[in-house]
Design a protein around this motif. Sequence first.
Motif, PDB file in Angstrom:
ATOM      1  N   CYS A 125      35.624 -50.591  34.872  1.00 29.11           N
ATOM      2  CA  CYS A 125      37.040 -50.574  34.486  1.00 29.11           C
ATOM      3  C   CYS A 125      37.605 -51.992  34.437  1.00 29.11           C
ATOM      4  N   LEU A 126      37.283 -52.799  35.456  1.00 26.99           N
ATOM      5  CA  LEU A 126      37.803 -54.168  35.502  1.00 26.99           C
ATOM      6  C   LEU A 126      37.260 -55.008  34.356  1.00 26.99           C
ATOM      7  N   ALA A 211      34.172 -38.789  51.215  1.00 30.29           N
ATOM      8  CA  ALA A 211      32.906 -38.689  50.474  1.00 30.29           C
ATOM      9  C   ALA A 211      33.057 -37.992  49.132  1.00 30.29           C
ATOM     10  N   PHE A 212      34.189 -37.308  48.888  1.00 33.77           N
ATOM     11  CA  PHE A 212      34.298 -36.545  47.633  1.00 33.77           C
ATOM     12  C   PHE A 212      35.591 -36.810  46.875  1.00 33.77           C
ATOM     13  N   LEU A 213      36.736 -36.469  47.462  1.00 37.57           N
ATOM     14  CA  LEU A 213      37.989 -36.526  46.703  1.00 37.57           C
ATOM     15  C   LEU A 213      38.376 -37.951  46.323  1.00 37.57           C
ATOM     16  N   VAL A 218      38.764 -42.104  42.079  1.00 34.27           N
ATOM     17  CA  VAL A 218      38.517 -43.459  41.580  1.00 34.27           C
ATOM     18  C   VAL A 218      37.693 -43.413  40.288  1.00 34.27           C
ATOM     19  N   ILE A 219      36.671 -42.557  40.256  1.00 33.58           N
ATOM     20  CA  ILE A 219      35.826 -42.442  39.063  1.00 33.58           C
ATOM     21  C   ILE A 219      36.650 -41.984  37.864  1.00 33.58           C
ATOM     22  N   ILE A 220      37.426 -40.917  38.052  1.00 33.24           N
ATOM     23  CA  ILE A 220      38.205 -40.369  36.940  1.00 33.24           C
ATOM     24  C   ILE A 220      39.265 -41.358  36.466  1.00 33.24           C
ATOM     25  N   LEU A 221      40.012 -41.949  37.406  1.00 31.41           N
ATOM     26  CA  LEU A 221      41.073 -42.891  37.035  1.00 31.41           C
ATOM     27  C   LEU A 221      40.503 -44.136  36.357  1.00 31.41           C
ATOM     28  N   SER A 222      39.342 -44.596  36.823  1.00 31.86           N
ATOM     29  CA  SER A 222      38.745 -45.791  36.212  1.00 31.86           C
ATOM     30  C   SER A 222      38.428 -45.553  34.747  1.00 31.86           C
ATOM     31  N   TYR A 223      37.831 -44.428  34.446  1.00 31.26           N
ATOM     32  CA  TYR A 223      37.465 -44.161  33.063  1.00 31.26           C
ATOM     33  C   TYR A 223      38.675 -43.794  32.215  1.00 31.26           C
ATOM     34  N   ILE A 224      39.725 -43.274  32.842  1.00 30.72           N
ATOM     35  CA  ILE A 224      40.976 -43.050  32.094  1.00 30.72           C
ATOM     36  C   ILE A 224      41.573 -44.388  31.661  1.00 30.72           C
ATOM     37  N   PHE A 225      41.616 -45.361  32.594  1.00 34.51           N
ATOM     38  CA  PHE A 225      42.148 -46.682  32.256  1.00 34.51           C
ATOM     39  C   PHE A 225      41.285 -47.385  31.212  1.00 34.51           C
ATOM     40  N   VAL A 226      39.964 -47.207  31.301  1.00 35.65           N
ATOM     41  CA  VAL A 226      39.074 -47.789  30.292  1.00 35.65           C
ATOM     42  C   VAL A 226      39.381 -47.202  28.925  1.00 35.65           C
ATOM     43  N   VAL A 249      31.024 -37.668  35.818  1.00 41.97           N
ATOM     44  CA  VAL A 249      32.051 -36.865  36.485  1.00 41.97           C
ATOM     45  C   VAL A 249      31.559 -35.441  36.738  1.00 41.97           C
ATOM     46  N   VAL A 250      30.967 -34.836  35.717  1.00 40.63           N
ATOM     47  CA  VAL A 250      30.512 -33.449  35.850  1.00 40.63           C
ATOM     48  C   VAL A 250      29.392 -33.334  36.882  1.00 40.63           C
ATOM     49  N   THR A 251      28.454 -34.279  36.862  1.00 36.41           N
ATOM     50  CA  THR A 251      27.343 -34.230  37.814  1.00 36.41           C
ATOM     51  C   THR A 251      27.829 -34.390  39.236  1.00 36.41           C
ATOM     52  N   PHE A 252      28.739 -35.329  39.463  1.00 37.77           N
ATOM     53  CA  PHE A 252      29.274 -35.544  40.814  1.00 37.77           C
ATOM     54  C   PHE A 252      29.994 -34.294  41.326  1.00 37.77           C
ATOM     55  N   ILE A 253      30.756 -33.657  40.455  1.00 34.55           N
ATOM     56  CA  ILE A 253      31.488 -32.451  40.868  1.00 34.55           C
ATOM     57  C   ILE A 253      30.523 -31.301  41.143  1.00 34.55           C
ATOM     58  N   ILE A 254      29.576 -31.083  40.234  1.00 27.62           N
ATOM     59  CA  ILE A 254      28.644 -29.962  40.392  1.00 27.62           C
ATOM     60  C   ILE A 254      27.798 -30.121  41.649  1.00 27.62           C
ATOM     61  N   CYS A 255      27.369 -31.343  41.934  1.00 31.14           N
ATOM     62  CA  CYS A 255      26.474 -31.555  43.069  1.00 31.14           C
ATOM     63  C   CYS A 255      27.182 -31.441  44.413  1.00 31.14           C
ATOM     64  N   TRP A 256      28.399 -31.968  44.512  1.00 29.98           N
ATOM     65  CA  TRP A 256      29.025 -32.052  45.831  1.00 29.98           C
ATOM     66  C   TRP A 256      30.184 -31.081  46.051  1.00 29.98           C
ATOM     67  N   ALA A 257      30.808 -30.600  44.989  1.00 33.83           N
ATOM     68  CA  ALA A 257      31.951 -29.694  45.176  1.00 33.83           C
ATOM     69  C   ALA A 257      31.578 -28.419  45.925  1.00 33.83           C
ATOM     70  N   PRO A 258      30.470 -27.723  45.585  1.00 33.89           N
ATOM     71  CA  PRO A 258      30.148 -26.491  46.325  1.00 33.89           C
ATOM     72  C   PRO A 258      29.988 -26.720  47.823  1.00 33.89           C
ATOM     73  N   TYR A 259      29.322 -27.809  48.201  1.00 36.60           N
ATOM     74  CA  TYR A 259      29.127 -28.074  49.628  1.00 36.60           C
ATOM     75  C   TYR A 259      30.459 -28.234  50.353  1.00 36.60           C
ATOM     76  N   HIS A 260      31.350 -29.039  49.800  1.00 42.41           N
ATOM     77  CA  HIS A 260      32.628 -29.288  50.469  1.00 42.41           C
ATOM     78  C   HIS A 260      33.522 -28.044  50.451  1.00 42.41           C
ATOM     79  N   ILE A 261      33.464 -27.275  49.386  1.00 43.06           N
ATOM     80  CA  ILE A 261      34.263 -26.046  49.323  1.00 43.06           C
ATOM     81  C   ILE A 261      33.820 -25.069  50.399  1.00 43.06           C
ATOM     82  N   PHE A 262      32.516 -24.860  50.529  1.00 38.17           N
ATOM     83  CA  PHE A 262      32.009 -23.930  51.538  1.00 38.17           C
ATOM     84  C   PHE A 262      32.247 -24.450  52.951  1.00 38.17           C
TER      85      PHE A 262
END
Length: 383
Positions: A125-126, A211-213, A218-226, A249-262
Amino acid sequence: MGMDCFHSNTSAAPNQTFAPGKLSSLSIFTISLHGIVSTIGIIENLIILVVVGFRVKRSIISIWILNLAMSDMLATSSLPVFTAYFARGNTWTLGSTFCRIHSAVFFLNMFVSGFLLAAISLDRCLVVVQPVWAQNYRSIQLVWKICCLIWAFAVICCIPFYMFRDAIPLPSGKILCYYRYSLYLPSEPYDLEALCRQRKEGLAFMKLFFAFLIPLAVIILSYIFVNLSLARRGCRRPFRFVRLVIAVVVTFIICWAPYHIFIIIEVMASSGSPAQKFATKSLPISATIGFLNSVLNPVLYVFSCPDLCRKIRHSLGEVMESVLAEDLAELARRRSTARSTISNYELPKKVKYSIPNEKADDLDENDSLTNSAEITSVVKDEK
């Protein structure tokens, strides 16, 4: 909370429990998935560490990739121990200290991966949004310092998870590698049940945010600014860039979201409720899916770089050709030795009656050596 406030539910990353007795289909599936993920992850990240560490010139992107591969390699190399833990009927036999170390490795990878992915996105982004600043201050030394800070902060975040893990013997004879929140109790009066619950909830939400949110934001906002910066300049976004952003973005969400949700469901649901039971059964699979991030990271960040891909293919090709040439030469030598031995053994018997056959054997041996030498020569020429 039960049994001196140890965590009898499975919020403990990969070393969860299953029903005693014969392994269930879910247990077998988890064991198999762990084995596959660990094998692919170790090979993949080892290749990247060797190529990027020894055959690629130091650059900012190579430093990011090298640190990411080190974290992923650390995580995937610990999976075989957890796989063996499952296969032994979920009985921990390596002692309390090793239980804590292996649990901390899982959480260390969780934090380091999140922090590094956020840092890589912010760095990109920078470069786009503040190109002048990036040109003046963005350097290899700065990136190394940031990576060291990321590892140090991740280690600090892992300390509570290391402290409250323990090898817990059960009356049934099993030894569980679990949380024990009743360790390190305060000196003043306290409610043990409330204290354990506070610690349990605190660690769960700490993982969720740090570790997640926060990394995801940061990932989503960085690419939005780019994207906004490129659009404001009238620049067309490369398709490869857009595809990479979506994949990250999709890979990070798919891999870690289920663990944190449960984890949150298991912590917040009332004890013995259907929601808690469902979360408890789902955590082993979701933790293993979290490890998939260590396998997919190299695909996203390494193989998306064409130059680095060419270096990896070239390095692997050199290694395979070298091994093949050595194997063929060794095969030719062994065949030559074997034929010489047979000829020497048969020569006294055939010398009086079979002179033509002796010459034929010598001719066959020479043909064999010639063919093997030609194959070896071809391999060397292709190099």
